[in-house]
Enzyme design. Structure first.
Site, short mmCIF file in Angstrom:
data_model
loop_
_atom_site.label_atom_id
_atom_site.label_comp_id
_atom_site.label_asym_id
_atom_site.label_seq_id
_atom_site.Cartn_x
_atom_site.Cartn_y
_atom_site.Cartn_z
N LYS A 92 0.82 -1.22 0.00
CA LYS A 92 0.00 0.00 0.00
C LYS A 92 0.85 1.27 0.00
O LYS A 92 2.05 1.23 0.27
CB LYS A 92 -0.96 -0.03 1.20
CG LYS A 92 -2.12 -0.99 0.96
CD LYS A 92 -3.20 -0.90 2.00
CE LYS A 92 -4.34 -1.86 1.63
NZ LYS A 92 -5.32 -2.00 2.68
N ARG A 97 -3.30 -9.58 5.67
CA ARG A 97 -3.76 -9.78 4.28
C ARG A 97 -2.63 -9.34 3.37
O ARG A 97 -2.30 -8.16 3.33
CB ARG A 97 -5.02 -8.93 4.08
CG ARG A 97 -5.68 -9.09 2.71
CD ARG A 97 -6.91 -8.18 2.62
NE ARG A 97 -7.56 -8.30 1.34
CZ ARG A 97 -7.16 -7.67 0.23
NH1 ARG A 97 -6.13 -6.87 0.26
NH2 ARG A 97 -7.81 -7.85 -0.90
N1 HH2 Z 1 -7.36 -3.78 1.31
C1 HH2 Z 1 -7.70 -3.92 0.02
C2 HH2 Z 1 -8.80 -4.71 -0.35
N2 HH2 Z 1 -9.52 -5.36 0.58
N3 HH2 Z 1 -9.90 -5.95 2.81
C3 HH2 Z 1 -9.58 -5.84 4.10
N4 HH2 Z 1 -10.28 -6.50 5.04
N5 HH2 Z 1 -8.53 -5.07 4.53
C4 HH2 Z 1 -7.76 -4.37 3.65
O1 HH2 Z 1 -6.83 -3.65 4.08
C5 HH2 Z 1 -8.08 -4.46 2.26
C6 HH2 Z 1 -9.17 -5.27 1.88
C7 HH2 Z 1 -6.89 -3.23 -1.03
O2 HH2 Z 1 -5.88 -4.08 -1.54
P1 HH2 Z 1 -6.00 -4.86 -2.93
O3 HH2 Z 1 -7.12 -5.82 -2.89
O4 HH2 Z 1 -4.70 -5.46 -3.29
O5 HH2 Z 1 -6.26 -3.70 -3.96
P2 HH2 Z 1 -7.53 -3.32 -4.84
O6 HH2 Z 1 -8.59 -2.82 -3.93
O7 HH2 Z 1 -7.00 -2.25 -5.78
O8 HH2 Z 1 -7.96 -4.57 -5.57
#
Ligand code: HH2
Length: 256
Positions: free
Chosen positions: A203, A237
């Site tokens: 992030k 995660r």
């Molecule tokens: N962060 C993201 C997505 N889902 N869920 C939880 N519980 N906690 C988090 O910190 C969280 C989450 C963002 O990361 P990512 O899925 O890699 O990115 P994107 O939203 O661009 O798919």
């Protein structure tokens, strides 16, 4: 928790696992690297992201989800849409991960009608604009109050406390300083009564602290995961499961 993004536009790996076979291979790879949970998401919620319709979300999700249901570890579905929750729960997923904090009545009803686990995450605002002006008087207190109120609502709906996981929502309507305060105050979340999940992997906080672009944030992310566990996180995660797993094994042996 290993992240499997079935999106064209996720901030760190968008487009890499849109193809069904590539997604399934990636999921199996994360399990072989040591993920204890797989989190499948089909809608990016990165800063600036536009919302996706539940129909389009399910189109991306269904194939890989069906193929990975028996991969040997619990399956979590990362969705803000109650319709998607219902369909995923019908297939037998183990957990719903809602970045919008289970604020919709339909979402609460969907989860209450099953036995799944549920991750309740805090977000200030909506992905499209959440990083414009994050604003708190006391970020740890306010996030904690939100999570407390949601857990009470879920328990009132018949969802046992033992099914609930809390998440401060790193990067979701927060400045770097807010994120740092939340990690340092992790032990205050949920008054220690609920497991805490933290997502720091790749992030912008890691970019802020290291100066690295998104494809060079593995080392920073691994240390962030260890720091989160040190501060009390039960689940981290992550995208880089093998590296994180090694670090957490060494930390478990030497660090506590
Ligand atoms: N962060 C993201 C997505 N889902 N869920 C939880 N519980 N906690 C988090 O910190 C969280 C989450 C963002 O990361 P990512 O899925 O890699 O990115 P994107 O939203 O661009 O798919």
């Amino acid at each position: 928790m290993g992240v499997l993004n079935l999106t064209p536009d996720s901030f760190s790996d968008g487009g890499q696992f849109l193809d069904r076979q590539a997604a399934i291979s990636r999921g199996l790879q994360l399990v072989s690297e040591g993920a204890d949970i797989l989190d499948l998401g089909a809608e990016s919620t990165r800063p600036g992201a536009n919302p996706l319709s539940p129909g389009e979300e399910w189109q991306r999700l269904e194939g890989p989800l069906r193929a990975l249901l028996n991969c040997g570890v619990p399956i979590s579905v990362d969705t803000r849409h109650a319709q998607t929750m219902v369909k995923a729960l019908e297939l037998g997923v183990d957990m719903i991960n809602d970045v919008s904090g289970m604020q919709s009545e339909e979402a609460v009803a969907a989860v209450a009608a099953s036995n799944c686990g549920v991750c309740v995450m805090h977000m200030q605002g909506q992905p499209l604009t959440m990083q414009d002006t994050p604003n708190y008087r006391d970020v740890v207190g306010e996030v904690n109050q939100f999570l407390y109120d949601r857990t009470r609502a879920l328990e009132r709906a018949g969802i046992a406390a033992s099914r609930i996981v809390l998440d401060p929502g790193i990067g979701f309507g927060k400045t770097p300083e807010h994120n740092i305060q939340l990690i340092k105050g992790l032990d205050r979340l949920g008054s220690g009564q609920f497991p805490v999940l933290v997502g720091l992997s790749r992030k912008s906080l890691i970019g802020h602290l290291t100066g690295q672009p998104v494809d060079q944030r593995v080392y920073g992310s691994v240390v962030a995961a260890v720091a989160a566990v040190f501060q009390g996180a039960a689940i981290v995660r992550v995208h880089d499961v093998a590296a994180t797993r090694d670090a957490l094994r060494v930390f478990a042996a030497l660090g506590t």
